[in-house]
Design a protein around this motif. Structure first.
Motif, PDB file in Angstrom:
ATOM      1  N   ILE A  34       0.823  -1.215   0.000  1.00  0.00           N
ATOM      2  CA  ILE A  34       0.000   0.000   0.000  1.00  0.00           C
ATOM      3  C   ILE A  34       0.853   1.260   0.000  1.00  0.00           C
ATOM      4  N   THR A  35       0.217   2.372  -0.344  1.00  0.00           N
ATOM      5  CA  THR A  35       0.814   3.699  -0.206  1.00  0.00           C
ATOM      6  C   THR A  35      -0.213   4.585   0.466  1.00  0.00           C
ATOM      7  N   LEU A  36       0.248   5.564   1.191  1.00  0.00           N
ATOM      8  CA  LEU A  36      -0.629   6.487   1.906  1.00  0.00           C
ATOM      9  C   LEU A  36      -0.544   7.867   1.290  1.00  0.00           C
ATOM     10  N   ILE A  37      -1.702   8.498   1.088  1.00  0.00           N
ATOM     11  CA  ILE A  37      -1.763   9.857   0.571  1.00  0.00           C
ATOM     12  C   ILE A  37      -2.546  10.691   1.578  1.00  0.00           C
ATOM     13  N   GLY A  38      -1.870  11.623   2.225  1.00  0.00           N
ATOM     14  CA  GLY A  38      -2.519  12.500   3.193  1.00  0.00           C
ATOM     15  C   GLY A  38      -3.120  13.717   2.506  1.00  0.00           C
ATOM     16  N   ILE A  39      -4.358  14.021   2.859  1.00  0.00           N
ATOM     17  CA  ILE A  39      -5.021  15.206   2.317  1.00  0.00           C
ATOM     18  C   ILE A  39      -4.615  16.388   3.192  1.00  0.00           C
ATOM     19  N   GLN A  40      -4.121  17.454   2.542  1.00  0.00           N
ATOM     20  CA  GLN A  40      -3.670  18.645   3.268  1.00  0.00           C
ATOM     21  C   GLN A  40      -4.760  19.150   4.196  1.00  0.00           C
ATOM     22  N   ARG A  41      -4.510  19.508   5.341  1.00  0.00           N
ATOM     23  CA  ARG A  41      -3.352  19.636   6.170  1.00  0.00           C
ATOM     24  C   ARG A  41      -3.272  18.507   7.186  1.00  0.00           C
ATOM     25  N   ARG A  42      -4.268  18.305   8.001  1.00  0.00           N
ATOM     26  CA  ARG A  42      -4.135  17.328   9.074  1.00  0.00           C
ATOM     27  C   ARG A  42      -4.092  15.883   8.589  1.00  0.00           C
ATOM     28  N   GLY A  43      -4.633  15.604   7.421  1.00  0.00           N
ATOM     29  CA  GLY A  43      -4.527  14.268   6.853  1.00  0.00           C
ATOM     30  C   GLY A  43      -3.086  13.890   6.559  1.00  0.00           C
ATOM     31  N   VAL A  44      -2.264  14.883   6.261  1.00  0.00           N
ATOM     32  CA  VAL A  44      -0.832  14.641   6.009  1.00  0.00           C
ATOM     33  C   VAL A  44      -0.156  14.155   7.288  1.00  0.00           C
ATOM     34  N   VAL A  45      -0.438  14.812   8.386  1.00  0.00           N
ATOM     35  CA  VAL A  45       0.138  14.425   9.674  1.00  0.00           C
ATOM     36  C   VAL A  45      -0.322  13.021  10.050  1.00  0.00           C
ATOM     37  N   LEU A  46      -1.616  12.754   9.877  1.00  0.00           N
ATOM     38  CA  LEU A  46      -2.148  11.432  10.220  1.00  0.00           C
ATOM     39  C   LEU A  46      -1.552  10.349   9.317  1.00  0.00           C
ATOM     40  N   ALA A  47      -1.320  10.648   8.041  1.00  0.00           N
ATOM     41  CA  ALA A  47      -0.703   9.673   7.129  1.00  0.00           C
ATOM     42  C   ALA A  47       0.721   9.355   7.588  1.00  0.00           C
ATOM     43  N   LYS A  48       1.465  10.360   8.017  1.00  0.00           N
ATOM     44  CA  LYS A  48       2.833  10.125   8.505  1.00  0.00           C
ATOM     45  C   LYS A  48       2.817   9.269   9.769  1.00  0.00           C
ATOM     46  N   ARG A  49       1.866   9.552  10.652  1.00  0.00           N
ATOM     47  CA  ARG A  49       1.754   8.753  11.876  1.00  0.00           C
ATOM     48  C   ARG A  49       1.362   7.313  11.547  1.00  0.00           C
ATOM     49  N   LEU A  50       0.458   7.159  10.601  1.00  0.00           N
ATOM     50  CA  LEU A  50       0.024   5.824  10.192  1.00  0.00           C
ATOM     51  C   LEU A  50       1.180   5.059   9.548  1.00  0.00           C
ATOM     52  N   ALA A  51       1.996   5.741   8.747  1.00  0.00           N
ATOM     53  CA  ALA A  51       3.162   5.097   8.134  1.00  0.00           C
ATOM     54  C   ALA A  51       4.131   4.611   9.208  1.00  0.00           C
ATOM     55  N   GLU A  52       4.349   5.422  10.233  1.00  0.00           N
ATOM     56  CA  GLU A  52       5.223   5.016  11.345  1.00  0.00           C
ATOM     57  C   GLU A  52       4.641   3.811  12.075  1.00  0.00           C
ATOM     58  N   CYS A  53       3.335   3.823  12.260  1.00  0.00           N
ATOM     59  CA  CYS A  53       2.664   2.700  12.908  1.00  0.00           C
ATOM     60  C   CYS A  53       2.831   1.432  12.088  1.00  0.00           C
ATOM     61  N   LEU A  54       2.626   1.520  10.767  1.00  0.00           N
ATOM     62  CA  LEU A  54       2.775   0.359   9.898  1.00  0.00           C
ATOM     63  C   LEU A  54       4.210  -0.159   9.917  1.00  0.00           C
ATOM     64  N   ARG A  55       5.178   0.756   9.974  1.00  0.00           N
ATOM     65  CA  ARG A  55       6.590   0.352  10.058  1.00  0.00           C
ATOM     66  C   ARG A  55       6.828  -0.425  11.358  1.00  0.00           C
ATOM     67  N   GLY A  56       6.177  -0.005  12.434  1.00  0.00           N
ATOM     68  CA  GLY A  56       6.309  -0.696  13.706  1.00  0.00           C
ATOM     69  C   GLY A  56       5.636  -2.052  13.731  1.00  0.00           C
ATOM     70  N   ILE A  57       4.603  -2.233  12.936  1.00  0.00           N
ATOM     71  CA  ILE A  57       3.878  -3.502  12.907  1.00  0.00           C
ATOM     72  C   ILE A  57       4.640  -4.566  12.142  1.00  0.00           C
ATOM     73  N   ASP A  58       5.065  -4.243  10.914  1.00  0.00           N
ATOM     74  CA  ASP A  58       5.735  -5.280  10.125  1.00  0.00           C
ATOM     75  C   ASP A  58       7.120  -4.882   9.615  1.00  0.00           C
ATOM     76  N   GLY A  59       7.648  -3.758  10.083  1.00  0.00           N
ATOM     77  CA  GLY A  59       9.027  -3.392   9.786  1.00  0.00           C
ATOM     78  C   GLY A  59       9.304  -2.844   8.400  1.00  0.00           C
ATOM     79  N   THR A  60       8.281  -2.590   7.612  1.00  0.00           N
ATOM     80  CA  THR A  60       8.503  -2.083   6.265  1.00  0.00           C
ATOM     81  C   THR A  60       8.156  -0.610   6.164  1.00  0.00           C
ATOM     82  N   SER A  61       8.835   0.059   5.247  1.00  0.00           N
ATOM     83  CA  SER A  61       8.535   1.462   4.983  1.00  0.00           C
ATOM     84  C   SER A  61       7.387   1.559   3.994  1.00  0.00           C
ATOM     85  N   VAL A  62       6.510   2.499   4.229  1.00  0.00           N
ATOM     86  CA  VAL A  62       5.356   2.723   3.369  1.00  0.00           C
ATOM     87  C   VAL A  62       5.541   4.069   2.686  1.00  0.00           C
TER      88      VAL A  62
END
Length: 184
Positions: A34-62
């Motif tokens: 998958i890829t994440l696309i954050g909608i400006q403005r707060r969606g961008v922050v949430l997408a970055k947080r979600l990407a970090e969460c996904l990296r913590g779950i299975d160790g891959t970069s999104v």
């Protein structure tokens, strides 16, 4: 406008994003797909947080991108004669990708529709899914999020305010009444 109630604290927001991350991995078979696309403005922050969460779950970069929908809005002429454009940055081709649009609140569905229009001008993804931290109901278009942090039924006289530390200095979600004016 007057705040009525706190819907989520910062800790509850973090738990909601983590839960959504696990749900995404379960449904997709792994976050590299998958890829994440954050909608400006707060969606961008949430997408970055979600990407970090996904990296913590299975160790891959999104891969993550930033989408500005300003010129795709159907109410652009009502907003301002000089709209603020925050910019789009998607540093990868979206053709054939499974994209997850990320936004803070879904209400009428018009923002999501505008985001899909903007994405289609950039390429042809294989699939577009949608994540909203808050679903407040009252849809005007047949658009539903695939992933939701919390559903909060609201009236048209209410608003939902999502704050993120990166922009607002704190993490919280509150609901307020548009009919109540705060004292100056």
């Amino acid at each position: 406008m007057g705040e009525k109630a706190r819907i989520l604290t910062g800790e509850e927001m973090a738990r909601a994003v983590k839960r959504i991350g696990h749900e995404i991995v379960e449904r997709s078979g792994g976050s590299p797909l998958i890829t994440l696309i954050g909608i400006q403005r707060r969606g961008v922050v949430l997408a970055k947080r979600l990407a970090e969460c996904l990296r913590g779950i299975d160790g891959t970069s999104v891969e993550t991108g930033v989408l500005d929908i300003t010129f795709y809005r159907d109410d652009l002429s009502l907003l301002s004669s000089h709209p603020v454009v925050n910019g789009t940055y998607i540093g990868f081709a979206i053709d054939g990708k499974r994209l997850i649009l990320v936004d803070d609140v879904v209400y009428t569905g018009r923002t999501t529709r505008a985001a899909m229009d903007a994405l289609m001008d950039l390429g042809r993804p294989s699939r577009i899914e949608f994540m909203a931290l808050i679903d407040r109901g009252n849809r005007e278009l047949p658009i539903q999020p695939d992933y939701v942090g919390r559903t909060v039924p609201t009236s048209k006289d209410e608003y939902v305010s999502v704050k993120v530390a990166e922009i607002d200095g704190e993490d919280s979600v509150t609901i307020g009444d548009l009919r109540v004016r705060q004292a100056p």
